[in-house]
Design a protein around this motif. Structure first.
Motif, PDB file in Angstrom:
ATOM      1  N   LEU A 145       0.818  -1.216   0.000  1.00  0.00           N
ATOM      2  CA  LEU A 145       0.000   0.000   0.000  1.00  0.00           C
ATOM      3  C   LEU A 145       0.848   1.260   0.000  1.00  0.00           C
ATOM      4  O   LEU A 145       0.542   2.233  -0.693  1.00  0.00           O
ATOM      5  CB  LEU A 145      -0.965  -0.035   1.181  1.00  0.00           C
ATOM      6  CG  LEU A 145      -2.014  -1.140   1.002  1.00  0.00           C
ATOM      7  CD1 LEU A 145      -2.696  -1.472   2.312  1.00  0.00           C
ATOM      8  CD2 LEU A 145      -3.022  -0.759  -0.061  1.00  0.00           C
ATOM      9  N   VAL A 146       1.915   1.233   0.786  1.00  0.00           N
ATOM     10  CA  VAL A 146       2.843   2.364   0.755  1.00  0.00           C
ATOM     11  C   VAL A 146       3.489   2.446  -0.628  1.00  0.00           C
ATOM     12  O   VAL A 146       3.661   3.530  -1.200  1.00  0.00           O
ATOM     13  CB  VAL A 146       3.905   2.237   1.869  1.00  0.00           C
ATOM     14  CG1 VAL A 146       5.053   3.206   1.644  1.00  0.00           C
ATOM     15  CG2 VAL A 146       3.264   2.468   3.228  1.00  0.00           C
ATOM     16  N   TYR A 187      -4.429   9.471  -3.865  1.00  0.00           N
ATOM     17  CA  TYR A 187      -3.205   9.120  -3.137  1.00  0.00           C
ATOM     18  C   TYR A 187      -2.676  10.304  -2.330  1.00  0.00           C
ATOM     19  O   TYR A 187      -1.628  10.853  -2.655  1.00  0.00           O
ATOM     20  CB  TYR A 187      -2.124   8.699  -4.135  1.00  0.00           C
ATOM     21  CG  TYR A 187      -2.463   7.522  -5.009  1.00  0.00           C
ATOM     22  CD1 TYR A 187      -2.259   6.221  -4.559  1.00  0.00           C
ATOM     23  CD2 TYR A 187      -2.946   7.707  -6.310  1.00  0.00           C
ATOM     24  CE1 TYR A 187      -2.545   5.132  -5.369  1.00  0.00           C
ATOM     25  CE2 TYR A 187      -3.234   6.615  -7.122  1.00  0.00           C
ATOM     26  CZ  TYR A 187      -3.038   5.335  -6.651  1.00  0.00           C
ATOM     27  OH  TYR A 187      -3.321   4.261  -7.456  1.00  0.00           O
ATOM     28  N   PRO A 188      -3.369  10.708  -1.282  1.00  0.00           N
ATOM     29  CA  PRO A 188      -2.853  11.826  -0.490  1.00  0.00           C
ATOM     30  C   PRO A 188      -1.523  11.462   0.177  1.00  0.00           C
ATOM     31  O   PRO A 188      -1.341  10.311   0.610  1.00  0.00           O
ATOM     32  CB  PRO A 188      -3.920  12.034   0.577  1.00  0.00           C
ATOM     33  CG  PRO A 188      -5.104  11.258   0.135  1.00  0.00           C
ATOM     34  CD  PRO A 188      -4.605  10.167  -0.734  1.00  0.00           C
ATOM     35  N   PHE A 215     -11.474   5.029  -3.304  1.00  0.00           N
ATOM     36  CA  PHE A 215     -10.428   4.399  -2.516  1.00  0.00           C
ATOM     37  C   PHE A 215      -9.385   5.464  -2.206  1.00  0.00           C
ATOM     38  O   PHE A 215      -8.833   6.075  -3.120  1.00  0.00           O
ATOM     39  CB  PHE A 215      -9.853   3.244  -3.349  1.00  0.00           C
ATOM     40  CG  PHE A 215      -8.637   2.540  -2.780  1.00  0.00           C
ATOM     41  CD1 PHE A 215      -8.172   2.750  -1.484  1.00  0.00           C
ATOM     42  CD2 PHE A 215      -7.958   1.621  -3.573  1.00  0.00           C
ATOM     43  CE1 PHE A 215      -7.052   2.077  -0.999  1.00  0.00           C
ATOM     44  CE2 PHE A 215      -6.831   0.942  -3.092  1.00  0.00           C
ATOM     45  CZ  PHE A 215      -6.387   1.183  -1.812  1.00  0.00           C
ATOM     46  N   THR A 216      -9.179   5.714  -0.929  1.00  0.00           N
ATOM     47  CA  THR A 216      -8.140   6.655  -0.523  1.00  0.00           C
ATOM     48  C   THR A 216      -6.956   5.854   0.003  1.00  0.00           C
ATOM     49  O   THR A 216      -7.092   5.098   0.961  1.00  0.00           O
ATOM     50  CB  THR A 216      -8.662   7.596   0.582  1.00  0.00           C
ATOM     51  OG1 THR A 216      -9.817   8.278   0.086  1.00  0.00           O
ATOM     52  CG2 THR A 216      -7.612   8.618   0.965  1.00  0.00           C
ATOM     53  N   ASN A 217      -5.856   6.018  -0.681  1.00  0.00           N
ATOM     54  CA  ASN A 217      -4.634   5.311  -0.293  1.00  0.00           C
ATOM     55  C   ASN A 217      -3.654   6.372   0.213  1.00  0.00           C
ATOM     56  O   ASN A 217      -2.959   7.010  -0.565  1.00  0.00           O
ATOM     57  CB  ASN A 217      -4.090   4.546  -1.529  1.00  0.00           C
ATOM     58  CG  ASN A 217      -2.730   3.890  -1.287  1.00  0.00           C
ATOM     59  OD1 ASN A 217      -1.889   3.859  -2.163  1.00  0.00           O
ATOM     60  ND2 ASN A 217      -2.519   3.382  -0.095  1.00  0.00           N
ATOM     61  N   ALA A 218      -3.693   6.597   1.527  1.00  0.00           N
ATOM     62  CA  ALA A 218      -2.965   7.737   2.091  1.00  0.00           C
ATOM     63  C   ALA A 218      -1.686   7.300   2.793  1.00  0.00           C
ATOM     64  O   ALA A 218      -1.633   6.229   3.398  1.00  0.00           O
ATOM     65  CB  ALA A 218      -3.863   8.458   3.084  1.00  0.00           C
ATOM     66  N   VAL A 219      -0.702   8.166   2.715  1.00  0.00           N
ATOM     67  CA  VAL A 219       0.543   7.938   3.450  1.00  0.00           C
ATOM     68  C   VAL A 219       0.951   9.245   4.120  1.00  0.00           C
ATOM     69  O   VAL A 219       0.862  10.316   3.522  1.00  0.00           O
ATOM     70  CB  VAL A 219       1.676   7.449   2.516  1.00  0.00           C
ATOM     71  CG1 VAL A 219       3.018   7.423   3.268  1.00  0.00           C
ATOM     72  CG2 VAL A 219       1.367   6.062   1.964  1.00  0.00           C
ATOM     73  N   HIS A 244     -10.715   3.354   2.902  1.00  0.00           N
ATOM     74  CA  HIS A 244      -9.643   4.245   3.330  1.00  0.00           C
ATOM     75  C   HIS A 244      -8.520   3.397   3.915  1.00  0.00           C
ATOM     76  O   HIS A 244      -8.688   2.799   4.979  1.00  0.00           O
ATOM     77  CB  HIS A 244     -10.149   5.239   4.379  1.00  0.00           C
ATOM     78  CG  HIS A 244      -9.093   6.189   4.844  1.00  0.00           C
ATOM     79  ND1 HIS A 244      -8.990   7.473   4.370  1.00  0.00           N
ATOM     80  CD2 HIS A 244      -8.065   6.019   5.702  1.00  0.00           C
ATOM     81  CE1 HIS A 244      -7.948   8.053   4.926  1.00  0.00           C
ATOM     82  NE2 HIS A 244      -7.368   7.195   5.754  1.00  0.00           N
ATOM     83  N   LEU A 245      -7.411   3.343   3.215  1.00  0.00           N
ATOM     84  CA  LEU A 245      -6.271   2.602   3.730  1.00  0.00           C
ATOM     85  C   LEU A 245      -5.148   3.600   3.941  1.00  0.00           C
ATOM     86  O   LEU A 245      -4.620   4.159   2.982  1.00  0.00           O
ATOM     87  CB  LEU A 245      -5.846   1.511   2.739  1.00  0.00           C
ATOM     88  CG  LEU A 245      -6.961   0.541   2.297  1.00  0.00           C
ATOM     89  CD1 LEU A 245      -6.415  -0.493   1.326  1.00  0.00           C
ATOM     90  CD2 LEU A 245      -7.564  -0.170   3.502  1.00  0.00           C
ATOM     91  N   GLY A 246      -4.859   3.854   5.178  1.00  0.00           N
ATOM     92  CA  GLY A 246      -3.878   4.891   5.487  1.00  0.00           C
ATOM     93  C   GLY A 246      -2.690   4.327   6.239  1.00  0.00           C
ATOM     94  O   GLY A 246      -2.839   3.434   7.069  1.00  0.00           O
ATOM     95  N   ALA A 247      -1.528   4.874   5.933  1.00  0.00           N
ATOM     96  CA  ALA A 247      -0.314   4.484   6.652  1.00  0.00           C
ATOM     97  C   ALA A 247       0.309   5.730   7.259  1.00  0.00           C
ATOM     98  O   ALA A 247       0.453   6.748   6.583  1.00  0.00           O
ATOM     99  CB  ALA A 247       0.666   3.809   5.700  1.00  0.00           C
ATOM    100  N   ILE A 248       0.629   5.645   8.525  1.00  0.00           N
ATOM    101  CA  ILE A 248       1.324   6.742   9.207  1.00  0.00           C
ATOM    102  C   ILE A 248       2.657   6.189   9.698  1.00  0.00           C
ATOM    103  O   ILE A 248       2.696   5.161  10.383  1.00  0.00           O
ATOM    104  CB  ILE A 248       0.483   7.263  10.390  1.00  0.00           C
ATOM    105  CG1 ILE A 248      -0.811   7.896   9.875  1.00  0.00           C
ATOM    106  CG2 ILE A 248       1.284   8.268  11.217  1.00  0.00           C
ATOM    107  CD1 ILE A 248      -1.819   8.227  10.963  1.00  0.00           C
ATOM    108  N   ARG A 249       3.716   6.861   9.305  1.00  0.00           N
ATOM    109  CA  ARG A 249       5.055   6.395   9.672  1.00  0.00           C
ATOM    110  C   ARG A 249       5.773   7.504  10.426  1.00  0.00           C
ATOM    111  O   ARG A 249       5.914   8.613   9.916  1.00  0.00           O
ATOM    112  CB  ARG A 249       5.860   6.031   8.413  1.00  0.00           C
ATOM    113  CG  ARG A 249       5.228   4.906   7.589  1.00  0.00           C
ATOM    114  CD  ARG A 249       5.326   3.584   8.348  1.00  0.00           C
ATOM    115  NE  ARG A 249       4.698   2.481   7.643  1.00  0.00           N
ATOM    116  CZ  ARG A 249       3.467   2.019   7.917  1.00  0.00           C
ATOM    117  NH1 ARG A 249       2.745   2.569   8.884  1.00  0.00           N
ATOM    118  NH2 ARG A 249       2.969   1.004   7.240  1.00  0.00           N
TER     119      ARG A 249
END
Ligand SMILES: Nc1ncnc2c1ncn2[C@@H]1O[C@H](COP(=O)(O)OP(=O)(O)OP(=O)(O)O)[C@@H](O)[C@H]1O
Ligand SMILES: [Mg+2]
Lengths: 443, 256
Positions: A145-146, A187-188, A215-219, A244-249
């Motif tokens: 996803l990322v 892709y925000p 589909f929101t693919n956020a990073v 909504h699939l979000g990744a926070i790193r």
């Protein structure tokens, strides 16, 4: 092997790189190529993958989502106001379907050499402050996803707070999704770099205008230098058709403080994937989360706190209200690396199930490789307290109000941790309105 | 006395969790009267109170309960409260996260609205609450605390009486409001209750102890045993019970 729409993305990448991403600096071009190669290799995760055991991406993996068309022209201020965004004296950056919408945004002059703006504008600049940061925390090789976001993102917000600078008012970033006729994806991408001893509050607000399969693919990447403090609200209130699939790193240097509030109210399928690495001694990480799901909504909070250095402290407080056939997942992994002595990690997950068909899978996971550590975790599942409801009603308060009072009390424990009062109040209101849309009102 | 009948209970049978608890209970309360209900532990006193207040889960299986001529059983608990029924709980519930002040204001305004009165704003409510708090000698700090959370037993009971004083009910049911109170608190609580006594208001006072009835002098005293009123009398009945206890029930008049 299951069929997924992997080819659709891989095939689309060539054209994307030639057109939309033609102006990329070479380092980004290389990063994107690496990312799409990685995605081509793995495709979407499946439930065979331990990290995806409770969340089925099948329908998403099979759908060939098109990059959402620019739509800012059709959005007016009135539309924005209708979505009742939090109002405070802050800088507002609005992105529509992943693209910056200057006419809807209201950046404020910020002092002290703060760099803030949209990525697309900053990227071609020869003094691009992003190189070396972007893609360093959310690495394209860490997962599909990322990788997908890295390959295709076109815009988002970047914030660089120089050493010693404190921004008092929040930076409000609105990622607005306007679904079209066909299934669309956006892709925000957010990047926050907090210099030594700096301080900032960032609100990411994911919201939809109208329904449709989106589909929101956020990073989001956040780097905290020594002694800095970042408070981060991530508010997801997209349409009930949305995924909504979000990744926070997050990477934290010595004595830095990261405080997150992940609030999920919308979406058919939501996955918040948070990884915080406490990479300097004495770093402090607090992850707060609140979710409300009804009907067939699915919300998955997947967190990893990696205590890589000694004397780190972390706390996780996740709470949720689940109704109808809604499903919640909380998976909280805490890693304490060898040598990360005097680590303290605390985790709780509390759930209110309003229906017999609602479900929660709550799963703490501790991987401890040091001996002088204090870790605790607890989880609970309950219903609205019947005695409390009767007590309130016996004083003349109607059932719907009594329920909302109890739910508000339940959520207040989480929102009380939001540092800025005006922001907290606004979010409390949003939460209450959302909770009232559960069966509580119907009953 | 020939004042209006406020509450009429006839042949009331009720059960909770499958247990028959009330088995043919009769009770008539007229406007302005104070009735004491006494009786052994587990005899059904709180169940009667719960039936009157409308606790879900307590099921009325037979008999009738009329309040001002209306069938009480059909009314939702909040509607009963707005119509003037008030239950001071034997075990007041702790509700974390909701402040006492917010709760009391919401309750007061729900009741006021129903009575066609203007709702009170924050300032007006606060001054009303202050006045009533003086009556029960309650510390103002209690208002900003969560409902009953961490309150001592006595503080909880005072909070019940405070609510009663604010809502000004027509029929108050005090379920062992005296239990757990020290002598001074008993006096304070009784004063609060007595301040509400009038020709229109009635009370059902559930208690185990005569000493409360020294302060709140009842018109009638009833003994509830085995789910029924087995004996009724004037205030001297309470004194008699204090001396004799309830042993006579099994052997004598009141055996179920
Ligand atoms: N919800 C319930 N489920 C099962 N049993 C119940 C329930 N409520 C009451 N009972 C039972 O009914 C009986 C009467 O209870 P109740 O609370 O009315 O007694 P009481 O007269 O108020 O006693 P006390 O003087 O101890 O307060 C008891 O045996 C109690 O265990
Ligand atoms: Mg009782």
């Amino acid at each position: 092997m299951t069929r997924d729409a992997r080819e659709h993305y891989v095939a689309g990448f060539g054209q994307f790189a030639e057109r939309e991403a033609a102006g990329d600096p070479p380092w980004l071009h290389a990063l994107r190529k690496q990312a799409i190669a990685r995605f081509a290799e793995t495709g979407f995760p499946t439930r065979d993958d331990e990290a995806w055991r409770y969340t089925n991406l099948g329908p998403i993996a099979r759908t060939p989502f098109e990059i959402a068309a620019p739509a800012s022209a059709v959005i007016g201020r009135a539309d924005l106001e209708r979505l009742s965004f939090p109002v405070f004296a802050c800088s507002v950056f609005v992105f529509v379907n992943g693209r910056f919408a200057p006419s809807l945004s209201a950046p404020r002059a910020l002092a002290g050499g703060i760099q803030i703006g949209n990525l697309a504008a900053a990227l071609p600049s020869p003094l691009c402050p992003l190189e070396g940061h972007l893609g360093s925390l959310a690495r394209p090789d860490e997962g599909a996803l990322v990788a997908l976001n890295t390959a295709f993102f076109t815009d988002g917000v970047m914030l660089h707070v120089p050493a010693g600078v404190e921004i008092e008012t929040p930076i409000h970033v609105v990622y607005l999704s306007v679904p079209g006729e066909r299934a669309t994806i956006s892709y925000p991408r957010t990047l926050v770099v907090a210099g030594r001893g700096s301080r900032a509050t960032v609100v990411e607000d994911f919201v939809s205008l109208g329904g449709g399969v989106a589909f929101t693919n956020a990073v989001c990447e956040i780097a905290l230098a020594e002694g800095s403090a970042v408070e981060h609200v991530s508010l997801q209130r997209e349409h009930e058709d949305a995924a909504h699939l979000g990744a926070i790193r997050v990477r934290q240097a010595r004595d830095s403080r990261y405080k997150a509030h992940g609030i999920s109210l919308g979406g058919r399928l939501t996955r918040n994937d948070v990884l915080a690495i406490l990479d300097g001694p004495g770093a402090d990480c607090e992850l707060n989360g609140f979710y409300v799901a009804s009907d067939a909504q699915h919300v998955d909070n997947h967190t990893t706190i990696d205590h890589a250095r000694p004397q780190g402290t972390s706390r996780e407080f996740y709470k949720g209200v689940l109704d109808d056939r809604a499903r919640g997942v909380f998976s909280g992994k805490v890693i304490v690396r060898p040598g990360a002595q005097k680590t303290s990690a605390q985790q709780t997950n509390k759930n209110l199930l309003l229906s017999a068909d609602a479900e929660i899978d709550s799963k703490p996971q501790l991987e401890i490789f040091a001996d002088d550590v204090r870790c605790s975790h607890g989880s609970s599942i309950g219903q609205l307290d019947e005695d409390a409801l009767f007590y309130l009603r016996a004083r003349g308060i109607d059932l719907a109000t009594a329920r909302s009072l109890l739910m508000r009390a339940f959520s207040a424990e989480i929102t009380a941790r939001i540092g800025i009062g005006a922001l907290r109040e606004r979010i409390d209101e949003l939460l209450l309105a959302r909770m009232l849309r559960t069966r509580a009102e119907a009953a | 006395m020939s004042s209006e009948i406020l509450l009429q209970v006839e042949g009331l049978c009720a059960r909770a969790a499958g247990n028959e608890i009330l088995r043919g209970l009769d009770l008539t309360v007229r406007a302005g009267e104070v009735h004491a209900v006494m009786g052994p532990n587990g005899s059904g006193k709180s169940t009667l109170a719960n039936v009157l207040a409308g606790r879900p889960g307590v099921e009325v299986t037979a008999g009738k309960v009329l309040y001002r001529g209306r069938n009480l059983v059909e009314m939702a608990p909040e509607e009963r409260a707005r119509e003037g029924i008030f239950l001071a709980f034997q075990y007041p519930v702790e509700i974390p996260g909701v402040t006492n002040l917010y709760f009391l204001k919401a309750a007061a305004n729900a009741v006021r609205k129903h009575r066609g009165l203007e709702e009170l704003d924050a300032m007006d409510f606060l001054s009303l609450a202050r006045r009533k708090m003086k009556l029960v000698e309650m510390d103002e700090k209690m208002m900003s605390r969560a409902i009953n959370e961490g309150f001592s037993g006595g503080e909880k009971k005072r909070n019940e009486v405070l609510q009663m004083a604010i809502l000004e009910p027509v029929l108050s049911i005090l379920d062992e409001t005296d239990s757990g109170l020290d002598i001074d608190a008993l006096g304070i609580v009784s004063r609060g209750v007595n301040s509400l006594r009038s020709a229109e208001r009635s009370m059902i006072v559930i208690t185990h102890y005569q000493r409360l009835l020294d302060h709140i002098v009842p018109d009638r005293v009833h003994v509830l045993a085995g789910g029924r009123i087995v004996r009724s009398g004037g205030k001297e009945l309470a004194l008699e019970l204090e001396e004799q206890g309830y042993a006579w029930i099994e052997g004598g008049a009141g055996a179920a």
